[in-house]
Design a protein around this motif. Structure first.
Motif, PDB file in Angstrom:
ATOM      1  N   ILE A  73       0.976  -1.239  -0.038  1.00  0.00           N
ATOM      2  CA  ILE A  73       0.036  -0.180  -0.025  1.00  0.00           C
ATOM      3  C   ILE A  73       0.932   1.031  -0.015  1.00  0.00           C
ATOM      4  N   ASP A  74       2.040   1.208   0.455  1.00  0.00           N
ATOM      5  CA  ASP A  74       2.989   2.322   0.613  1.00  0.00           C
ATOM      6  C   ASP A  74       3.260   2.715  -0.964  1.00  0.00           C
ATOM      7  N   ALA A  75       3.202   1.741  -1.840  1.00  0.00           N
ATOM      8  CA  ALA A  75       3.591   2.114  -3.320  1.00  0.00           C
ATOM      9  C   ALA A  75       2.553   3.014  -4.027  1.00  0.00           C
ATOM     10  N   ALA A  76       1.019   3.170  -3.497  1.00  0.00           N
ATOM     11  CA  ALA A  76       0.051   3.679  -4.026  1.00  0.00           C
ATOM     12  C   ALA A  76       0.080   4.922  -4.524  1.00  0.00           C
ATOM     13  N   PRO A  77       0.737   5.682  -3.671  1.00  0.00           N
ATOM     14  CA  PRO A  77       0.757   7.153  -4.176  1.00  0.00           C
ATOM     15  C   PRO A  77       1.805   7.619  -5.189  1.00  0.00           C
ATOM     16  N   GLU A  78       2.750   6.709  -5.324  1.00  0.00           N
ATOM     17  CA  GLU A  78       3.726   6.818  -6.594  1.00  0.00           C
ATOM     18  C   GLU A  78       2.971   6.564  -7.699  1.00  0.00           C
ATOM     19  N   ALA A  79       2.340   4.961  -7.544  1.00  0.00           N
ATOM     20  CA  ALA A  79       1.866   4.413  -8.801  1.00  0.00           C
ATOM     21  C   ALA A  79       0.728   5.380  -9.479  1.00  0.00           C
ATOM     22  N   PHE A  80       0.046   6.015  -8.500  1.00  0.00           N
ATOM     23  CA  PHE A  80      -0.942   6.853  -9.195  1.00  0.00           C
ATOM     24  C   PHE A  80      -0.497   8.117  -9.742  1.00  0.00           C
ATOM     25  N   ALA A  81       0.707   8.795  -9.155  1.00  0.00           N
ATOM     26  CA  ALA A  81       1.384   9.689  -9.852  1.00  0.00           C
ATOM     27  C   ALA A  81       1.936   9.311 -11.307  1.00  0.00           C
ATOM     28  N   SER A  82       2.390   8.081 -11.206  1.00  0.00           N
ATOM     29  CA  SER A  82       2.980   7.638 -12.481  1.00  0.00           C
ATOM     30  C   SER A  82       2.053   7.540 -13.678  1.00  0.00           C
ATOM     31  N   VAL A  83       0.641   7.366 -13.524  1.00  0.00           N
ATOM     32  CA  VAL A  83      -0.082   7.196 -14.485  1.00  0.00           C
ATOM     33  C   VAL A  83       0.001   8.654 -15.392  1.00  0.00           C
ATOM     34  N   PHE A  84       0.185   9.578 -14.654  1.00  0.00           N
ATOM     35  CA  PHE A  84       0.265  10.924 -15.504  1.00  0.00           C
ATOM     36  C   PHE A  84       1.565  11.220 -15.659  1.00  0.00           C
ATOM     37  N   ALA A  85       2.530  10.737 -15.397  1.00  0.00           N
ATOM     38  CA  ALA A  85       4.174  11.135 -15.569  1.00  0.00           C
ATOM     39  C   ALA A  85       4.659  10.084 -16.618  1.00  0.00           C
ATOM     40  N   GLY A  86       4.016   9.107 -17.327  1.00  0.00           N
ATOM     41  CA  GLY A  86       4.119   8.254 -18.510  1.00  0.00           C
ATOM     42  C   GLY A  86       5.000   7.151 -18.137  1.00  0.00           C
ATOM     43  N   HIS A  87       4.458   6.299 -17.422  1.00  0.00           N
ATOM     44  CA  HIS A  87       5.051   5.010 -17.108  1.00  0.00           C
ATOM     45  C   HIS A  87       5.174   3.933 -18.121  1.00  0.00           C
ATOM     46  N   ASN A  88       5.954   2.812 -17.932  1.00  0.00           N
ATOM     47  CA  ASN A  88       5.915   1.974 -19.298  1.00  0.00           C
ATOM     48  C   ASN A  88       5.059   0.805 -19.129  1.00  0.00           C
ATOM     49  N   HIS A  89       4.064   0.825 -18.282  1.00  0.00           N
ATOM     50  CA  HIS A  89       3.205  -0.374 -18.144  1.00  0.00           C
ATOM     51  C   HIS A  89       2.354  -0.352 -19.098  1.00  0.00           C
ATOM     52  N   VAL A  90       1.874  -1.459 -19.773  1.00  0.00           N
ATOM     53  CA  VAL A  90       0.792  -1.691 -20.719  1.00  0.00           C
ATOM     54  C   VAL A  90      -0.396  -2.244 -20.102  1.00  0.00           C
ATOM     55  N   GLY A  91      -1.618  -1.865 -20.034  1.00  0.00           N
ATOM     56  CA  GLY A  91      -2.598  -2.376 -19.578  1.00  0.00           C
ATOM     57  C   GLY A  91      -3.070  -1.650 -18.367  1.00  0.00           C
ATOM     58  N   LYS A  92      -3.540  -2.614 -17.383  1.00  0.00           N
ATOM     59  CA  LYS A  92      -4.093  -1.990 -15.982  1.00  0.00           C
ATOM     60  C   LYS A  92      -2.883  -2.152 -15.136  1.00  0.00           C
ATOM     61  N   LEU A  93      -2.802  -1.057 -14.367  1.00  0.00           N
ATOM     62  CA  LEU A  93      -1.875  -1.016 -13.228  1.00  0.00           C
ATOM     63  C   LEU A  93      -2.331  -0.987 -11.904  1.00  0.00           C
ATOM     64  N   LEU A  94      -1.935  -1.879 -11.220  1.00  0.00           N
ATOM     65  CA  LEU A  94      -2.791  -2.201  -9.808  1.00  0.00           C
ATOM     66  C   LEU A  94      -1.696  -2.290  -8.740  1.00  0.00           C
ATOM     67  N   VAL A  95      -2.186  -1.641  -7.473  1.00  0.00           N
ATOM     68  CA  VAL A  95      -1.164  -1.935  -6.571  1.00  0.00           C
ATOM     69  C   VAL A  95      -1.753  -3.152  -5.676  1.00  0.00           C
ATOM     70  N   ARG A  96      -0.843  -4.030  -5.382  1.00  0.00           N
ATOM     71  CA  ARG A  96      -1.106  -5.426  -4.828  1.00  0.00           C
ATOM     72  C   ARG A  96      -0.941  -5.101  -3.314  1.00  0.00           C
ATOM     73  N   VAL A  97      -1.912  -5.043  -2.661  1.00  0.00           N
ATOM     74  CA  VAL A  97      -1.967  -4.782  -1.288  1.00  0.00           C
ATOM     75  C   VAL A  97      -1.595  -6.015  -0.374  1.00  0.00           C
ATOM     76  N   ALA A  98      -2.504  -7.223  -0.823  1.00  0.00           N
ATOM     77  CA  ALA A  98      -2.371  -8.209   0.139  1.00  0.00           C
ATOM     78  C   ALA A  98      -2.532  -9.429  -0.689  1.00  0.00           C
ATOM     79  N   PRO A  99      -2.001 -10.614  -0.411  1.00  0.00           N
ATOM     80  CA  PRO A  99      -2.336 -11.808  -1.022  1.00  0.00           C
ATOM     81  C   PRO A  99      -3.908 -12.432  -0.514  1.00  0.00           C
ATOM     82  N   ALA A 100      -4.456 -13.113  -1.174  1.00  0.00           N
ATOM     83  CA  ALA A 100      -5.743 -13.665  -0.676  1.00  0.00           C
ATOM     84  C   ALA A 100      -5.626 -14.604   0.385  1.00  0.00           C
ATOM     85  N   ILE A 101      -6.414 -14.565   1.234  1.00  0.00           N
ATOM     86  CA  ILE A 101      -6.226 -15.544   2.423  1.00  0.00           C
ATOM     87  C   ILE A 101      -6.480 -16.921   2.111  1.00  0.00           C
TER      88      ILE A 101
END
Length: 341
Positions: A313-341
């Protein structure tokens, strides 16, 4: 538990420093509520509208110091609601927090959390191919763009979640798909997804690339960007072309007026001379039929769900900002917070 709160309203494009990570007590579910463990957070561009100091577009403006809210996939930890059980996977609009509480009977405009079938596809796809982005792409290509077999569609921001799906839907319909994206890596990613041609708007020869990709023009322009990209596309649109307007990310950080020069005179000439049909469709989703059709194309191998992840979850702010800064990901960019139980 950790949560992401709004530290300041965005000025121009969002920055990671517009948010802060806070520790908070884990909430408890009351009668009629669900306690959710967040698995994935979607860093959708449209969330930018909730970070304006004064509301300019739509609703949902965030309060300073409040947890950021947006589309998520979660797992039910505890349920005090008859329609949900512990262990269920759900998609909804919830806080950017490791755990959160929702009341299904008092949900926002999107309705109660949608239960997911993990046997159908990875639950993360509920935030992409089998969620809002997939439905939006379906709506724009089929219902608004009315794309036909043999026609050509050109898509701006084609490397994003909506754009990459729009191109694949176009191919499934028997049309020709041309994608516009920034950088060689993204452009190659689109070709790998089956796009017929691409143009790199960051390249010095972008105009030449676009002309080569559209030798006979385009019947549909799936608009996600605005700005110089759209000005470059307009001359290539055929008479009577349709322009589904899904977004205008080049202007998300502006108010009601941007810097000059004023391009509206030339734009209006293009609309009149080419009899262009332009229609915005924000918030109109294709419903269950769209999801069923996309799921069917996925089973047939005609559509792939392109996803990229950052962890924690600490990565969420930077990931959101990167959407507007031109990251290199193709498709959906997601923050993986936790694995399923």
């Amino acid at each position: 538990m950790k949560q992401v709160v709004v530290a300041r309203y965005a000025q121009g494009n969002p920055k990671a420093s517009d948010f802060r990570i806070e520790e908070a007590a884990e909430p408890q579910a009351a009668e009629g509520e669900l306690l959710l463990r967040t698995l994935y957070i979607a860093v959708d561009p449209l969330l930018r509208f909730s970070l304006d100091e004064s509301t300019l577009t739509g609703g949902g403006r965030m309060d300073l110091g409040a947890p950021m809210i947006g589309p998520t996939v979660s797992q039910v930890i505890a349920s005090n609601h008859p329609d949900y059980a512990a262990g269920d996977y759900v998609e909804g609009r919830t806080a950017w927090a490791e755990t959160t509480v929702v009341a299904p009977d008092k949900s926002d405009y999107r309705g109660p959390p949608r239960k997911l079938d993990p046997a159908l596809a990875p639950v993360s796809t509920a935030l992409g191919a089998l969620g809002g982005p997939g439905q939006t792409a379906y709506e724009g290509v089929i219902k608004v763009g009315r794309l036909q077999v043999g026609e050509t569609i050109v898509i701006s921001a084609a490397g994003g979640a909506v754009g990459s799906m729009a191109g694949q839907i176009a191919k499934a319909l028997g049309a020709r798909a041309v994608g516009i994206a920034g950088g060689r890596e993204k452009c190659q990613g689109l070709l790998d997804l089956g796009f017929d041609a691409v143009a790199d708007y960051k390249a010095s020869d972008f105009a030449a690339q676009l002309k080569a990709a559209l030798p006979d023009g385009a019947d549909v322009y799936f608009e996600n960007v605005g700005g110089d990209v759209t000005l470059s596309v307009l001359p290539h649109l055929k008479r009577g072309a349709r322009m589904p307007m899904c977004g205008f990310i080049a202007y998300y950080g502006l108010g009601m007026e941007g810097p000059g020069p004023d391009h509206l005179p030339g734009f209006y000439r293009q609309i009149m001379n080419k009899a262009l049909e332009i229609k915005g469709f924000a918030g109109l989703f294709a419903g269950q039929k769209g999801l069923d059709d996309i799921a069917g194309w996925m089973k047939q191998g005609k559509i792939r769900f392109a996803e990229s992840f950052v962890d924690g979850i600490d990565a969420a702010p930077e990931a959101f900002a990167s959407v507007f800064a031109g990251h290199n990901h193709v498709g959906k960019l997601l923050v993986r917070v936790a694995p399923a139980i």
